[in-house]
Design a protein around this motif. Structure first.
Motif, mmCIF file in Angstrom:
data_model
loop_
_atom_site.group_PDB
_atom_site.id
_atom_site.type_symbol
_atom_site.label_atom_id
_atom_site.label_comp_id
_atom_site.label_asym_id
_atom_site.label_seq_id
_atom_site.Cartn_x
_atom_site.Cartn_y
_atom_site.Cartn_z
ATOM 1 N N CYS A 29 6.824 8.205 -38.072
ATOM 2 C CA CYS A 29 5.983 9.209 -37.434
ATOM 3 C C CYS A 29 6.696 10.551 -37.251
ATOM 4 C CB CYS A 29 5.549 8.612 -36.095
ATOM 5 S SG CYS A 29 4.390 9.535 -35.144
ATOM 6 N N GLN A 188 1.743 15.004 -39.455
ATOM 7 C CA GLN A 188 2.124 14.034 -40.488
ATOM 8 C C GLN A 188 2.045 14.535 -41.932
ATOM 9 O OE1 GLN A 188 3.918 12.048 -39.423
ATOM 10 N NE2 GLN A 188 3.248 11.794 -37.315
ATOM 11 N N GLY A 225 3.149 12.283 -32.482
ATOM 12 C CA GLY A 225 2.087 11.337 -32.773
ATOM 13 C C GLY A 225 1.773 10.458 -31.592
ATOM 14 N N GLN A 226 2.561 9.416 -31.408
ATOM 15 C CA GLN A 226 2.336 8.478 -30.314
ATOM 16 C C GLN A 226 2.435 9.216 -28.984
ATOM 17 O OE1 GLN A 226 1.852 5.194 -30.703
ATOM 18 N NE2 GLN A 226 2.815 4.584 -32.604
ATOM 19 N N ARG A 484 -5.822 9.460 -40.551
ATOM 20 C CA ARG A 484 -6.583 8.933 -39.424
ATOM 21 C C ARG A 484 -8.034 9.369 -39.405
ATOM 22 N NH1 ARG A 484 -1.542 9.193 -38.950
ATOM 23 N NH2 ARG A 484 -0.494 7.713 -37.611
ATOM 24 N N HIS A 490 -4.821 3.809 -34.995
ATOM 25 C CA HIS A 490 -3.938 2.989 -35.833
ATOM 26 C C HIS A 490 -4.561 1.677 -36.296
ATOM 27 C CE1 HIS A 490 -0.518 5.369 -33.814
ATOM 28 N NE2 HIS A 490 -1.122 6.031 -34.747
#
Ligand SMILES: Nc1nc2c(c(=O)[nH]1)N[C@H]1C(S)=C(S)[C@@H](COP(=O)(O)OP(=O)(O)OC[C@H]3O[C@@H](n4cnc5c(=O)[nH]c(N)nc54)[C@H](O)[C@@H]3O)O[C@H]1N2
Ligand SMILES: Nc1nc2c(c(=O)[nH]1)N[C@H]1C(S)=C(S)[C@@H](COP(=O)(O)OP(=O)(O)OC[C@H]3O[C@@H](n4cnc5c(=O)[nH]c(N)nc54)[C@H](O)[C@@H]3O)O[C@H]1N2
Ligand SMILES: [Mo]
Length: 783
Positions: A29, A188, A225-226, A484, A490
């Motif tokens: 990521c 990304q 990201g996360q 996405r 995810h």
């Protein structure tokens, strides 16, 4: 994973077990951003903050579908632009995504054409006198080398190298050159590349060269990201980091961390990064693995090899909040973890703000916090005192103390102000931005006056070579881009359980340019067979759109063995990684496409989850009161009715109303339980044309008379029973037909639609789609 979870994992592995074979999910990521930051700044520092998006006069979004992936921040940007229309937004993405909705310019860059584009920009800035000589000479090194590497001679033709017309490139360069307040956000499309770290540095070079960093409204800004990837980075959870932004290769740092932990050992060299780690599992060098909070059988490149590696591994432990995931199924020991809403700790966002996450639900069953699971193992391994934590507050305080330990301003990450925080204060902790040093000093932005974390305190402009154009391969002529969608997260282990979130896009798909599809004989809504160079293939639904560039196809990453086993896209993505960061090139595989032929296509709405799905293709999604299933394959040997009975566990007495058009080979079968629909099956030799949303809603309706039942068989609404069409706004379940109708009735703006239908007025992530529907209706009206 909360920061406290990551902290304990990293401490146990690097300080007590003594190995750095631990990697956070950031490897897939953010690793290229981390590596790019470290090369340029000497530390993994995010120099800017969110407010800069509002203060900027130009915001450049590179490889980011912010409208769908960071919708809250995107709405903030959209609001800022609406309030100050002179602000410009440029989107750089091979696809025209929802994010382009607010863009003044969209540069459909070819896959990995970003370096050529930003190298070209560096040149342009130098040629047009936009370089800040003062900043460059006082605070940086490497500018001449970087400029040399970016020299016009390095690419024969910029348009060719980027895939963007000369006119658009000039417009973008002029805008960047003339605007002082520029923020460049990237995600990304930049990181997940074999040249990801170079992309990051090519972008940062342009900011350093113009001195546009660390001042209000300026700077490079990596979009994390996360939700807590930043926390994982701060504790040093990556295989090549130590802790609190200290370096594993640095003996002074190792000695310092070991003394602080009072640990028997300390990992003395970087461990295996995620991709190498699973290779080591495959060839038996690693015999035990503990997988926590990630689903690698779905999300890793070459995912089938990861699956095989885990199947062969002597000891697999999985900690998850779900019992059934593609990875959990391979566990010898499955540990139930508490999840969001149940766990307590802290998280850090992209702009370095640390917030408390407080539980508001009690832990179900035997579920325990992830840090607790690791601390218990630590204690049983004989490391008692080091893991005898009374709770999250103590872990957080230790983490804060380590960040300040022997830190004389040499390390960016310092939250020493909380080194002795009490349980009570932790409970009440308000969000704060790091750094927050022991003396209370803070910093909203880094590097306006230099002060980088390299030995000489200067930033490095990194010379970045423009990569050669990828050769196209006759057998695999398409670039596979992945990413996405708006309403799934995810591997769908949570969003897949929500009927509302599954309504927006209920099937895996492949976006293809209509001209490419025509050449391959693929029609809209056909099934496509996408084959990778490794010989593996997936089957997904074709979605023809001009928003996709020619020669490239896009498939979302979300579908799994649970939801659509033929659509696990990472089975096709090779294990190719960026040599600097070790991050896999998940946005770039070579594939071929072909129409997938099937004897029968089916659509099933059912109150029960169907079992026994003997089809080459199927995709299941939750609906209110049941499931919807799309499938294609051969007719089961015992016929549709028997299959349906078996699949839904219906007993012999269950009656079906049916319809069979022998000529058209159309089958329709309905089963009722009193006045409630149990199942409606539609099968046809061609993709079934039934209004999905309407059919799905029949599960909730009462079906008393034969008239509505016959409408069900026909697969279309009875007069007076509206069909909302595919759901656009998930928050309020508003469908495309309702929005088009509102447009026909005179709604001209997203706001006007919001007033009459509520659509778009909550999270806002459907606003770009509403605008597109309005535009399409108005264009039709004008024609
Ligand atoms: N709805 C939703 N939101 C999420 C997530 C989710 O699963 N669902 N996941 C979260 C996580 S962990 C992450 S990492 C973020 C990811 O957020 P993003 O990075 O914004 O999302 P992606 O869809 O992975 O990819 C972004 C874009 O990169 C483009 N791209 C591909 N190749 C290139 C290239 O060579 N150059 C350029 N310039 N662009 C390219 C793709 O076309 C795509 O539109 O989203 C977060 N937010
Ligand atoms: N082709 C392709 N592949 C990709 C990407 C892409 O763009 N394209 N993106 C990559 C990126 S950026 C990312 S971030 C990854 C994401 O990939 P993963 O991290 O593998 O995906 P998730 O579905 O988020 O997996 C999280 C798992 O943790 C579980 N879980 C949730 N909360 C908790 C908790 O509190 N404790 C524990 N123990 N478990 C919990 C969930 O049920 C789920 O099984 O995918 C990567 N893979
Ligand atoms: Mo991510």
């Amino acid at each position: 994973m909360l920061t406290e979870d990551y902290y304990v994992a990293n401490k146990l592995m690097k300080g007590f077990i003594g190995s750095a074979n631990i990697d956070t999910n950031s490897r897939l990521c953010m690793a290229s951003s981390v590596a790019g930051h470290r090369r340029a700044f000497g530390a993994d520092t995010v120099p800017a903050c969110y407010e800069d998006l509002e203060l900027a006069d130009l915001v450049v979004l590179v490889g980011s579908n912010m409208a769908w992936c960071h919708p809250v921040l995107y709405q903030r940007l959209a609001a800022a632009k609406a309030a100050r229309p002179s602000m410009k937004v440029v989107v750089i993405d091979p696809r025209k995504t929802a994010t382009s909705d607010i863009a003044d310019l969209h540069l459909a860059v070819r896959a990995d054409g970003d370096i050529a584009l930003f190298n070209g920009l560096l040149n342009y800035l130098s040629e047009t006198g936009a370089v800040d000589e003062n900043y460059v000479s006082r605070h940086t090194s490497g500018f001449p080398e970087a400029l040399m590497a970016a020299s016009p001679g390095s690419v024969s033709d910029l348009s060719e190298a980027t895939g963007v017309s000369g006119m658009l490139i000039r417009q973008f360069y002029r805008l960047f050159g003339e605007t002082e307040k520029v923020v460049t956000c990237y995600s990304q499309g930049v990181n997940q590349s074999a040249v990801g770290t170079d992309k990051v540095n090519a972008i940062i070079n342009c900011h350093l060269a113009t001195g546009r960093i660390g001042r209000p409204g300026m700077g490079p800004l990596s979009l994390t990201g996360q939700p807590n990837a930043m926390g994982g980075r701060e504790v040093g959870g990556l295989a090549n980091m130590l802790a609190a932004h200290m370096a594993i290769e640095n003996p002074v740092h190792r000695d310092r961390v070991q003394r602080f932990w009072n640990s028997p050992t300390i990992a003395d060299r970087p461990g295996l990064k995620a991709v190498d780690m699973f290779e080591a599992v495959a060839d038996g060098r690693i015999k035990a693995v503990w997988i926590m909070s990630t689903n690698p059988v779905v999300s890793m490149p070459d995912a089938d090899s990861v699956k095989a590696a885990l199947q062969a591994c002597p000891f697999v432990v999985v900690s998850d909040i779900q019992q059934d995931t593609d990875t959990a199924r391979l566990a010898h020991v499955l540990l139930p973890a508490t999840g969001w809403g149940e766990k307590s700790g802290t998280v850090t966002n992209s702009e370095r703000w640390i917030s408390r996450q407080r539980p508001f639900l009690s832990a179900p069953g035997e579920a325990r916090a992830d840090w607790w699971q690791m601390a218990e193992v630590g204690k049983r391994m004989g490391f008692g005192p080091a893991f005898d934590y009374s709770g999250e507050a103590q872990i957080f305080a230790e983490h804060a103390a380590l960040s300040a330990f022997e830190n004389e301003g040499e390390r960016d990450f310092d939250i020493g102000a909380h080194a002795v925080i009490s349980h009570g204060a932790y409970k009440e902790l308000q969000p704060f931005q790091w750094p927050l040093r022991g003396d209370g000093s803070k910093l909203a932005r880094f590097f306006a006056d230099g002060g980088f974390f390299t030995a000489d305190r200067r930033a490095r402009l990194v010379p970045v070579e423009t990569p050669a154009l990828e050769k196209t391969d006759g057998r695999f002529p398409f670039t596979l881009n992945t990413g996405r969608i708006r309403d799934h997260w995810h591997t769908m282990t949570r969003t897949g359980k929500s009927a509302r979130l599954s309504a927006h896009i209920a099937e895996p798909f492949c976006e293809i340019h209509p001209a490419d599809a025509a050449q391959a004989g693929i029609g809209d809504a056909d099934l496509v067979h996408v084959e990778g160079e490794n010989g593996r293939s997936i089957i997904v639904r074709a979605l023809l759109t001009e928003r996709q560039m020619r020669g490239s196809v896009f498939v979302p990453m979300h579908w799994t063995g649970e939801t659509a086993p033929s659509a696990r896209v990472d089975t096709l993505v090779p294990r190719r990684v960026d040599p600097v960061s070790g991050q896999p090139a998940l946005k770039m595989a070579r594939v071929s496409i072909a129409r997938h032929e099937a004897q029968a296509h089916g659509f099933l709405v059912t109150a029960k989850r169907p079992l026994d799905l003997p089809f080459a293709y199927w995709a299941i999604a939750r609906t209110e009161g049941g499931y919807r299933l799309e499938f294609a394959g051969d007719q089961p040997a015992d016929g549709w009715e028997e299959w349906l009975r078996r699949s839904l566990r219906l007993d012999e007495r269950q009656d079906f109303s049916g319809y069979l058009d022998r000529q058209a080979r159309d089958h329709r079968l309905l089963a009722f339980d009193g006045e409630h629909l149990l199942a409606a099956l539609f099968v046809s030799p061609e993709p079934v044309s039934v209004s999905r949303q309407w059919a799905v809603e029949q599960l909730k309706e009462r079906h008393l008379d034969s008239r509505t039942r016959s409408m069900l068989i026909a697969g279309r609404p009875a007069a007076g029973r509206p069909d909302k069409g595919a759901i656009v706004c998930s928050c309020f379940s508003v469908g495309i037909n309702e929005i088009s109708a509102a447009a026909h009735r005179g709604c001209r703006s997203v706001e006007a639609v919001g007033l009459v239908l509520n659509a778009g007025t909550n999270c806002g992530s459907c606003r770009p789609e509403i605008r597109r529907i309005l535009d399409a209706t108005q264009t039709l009206a004008a024609e």
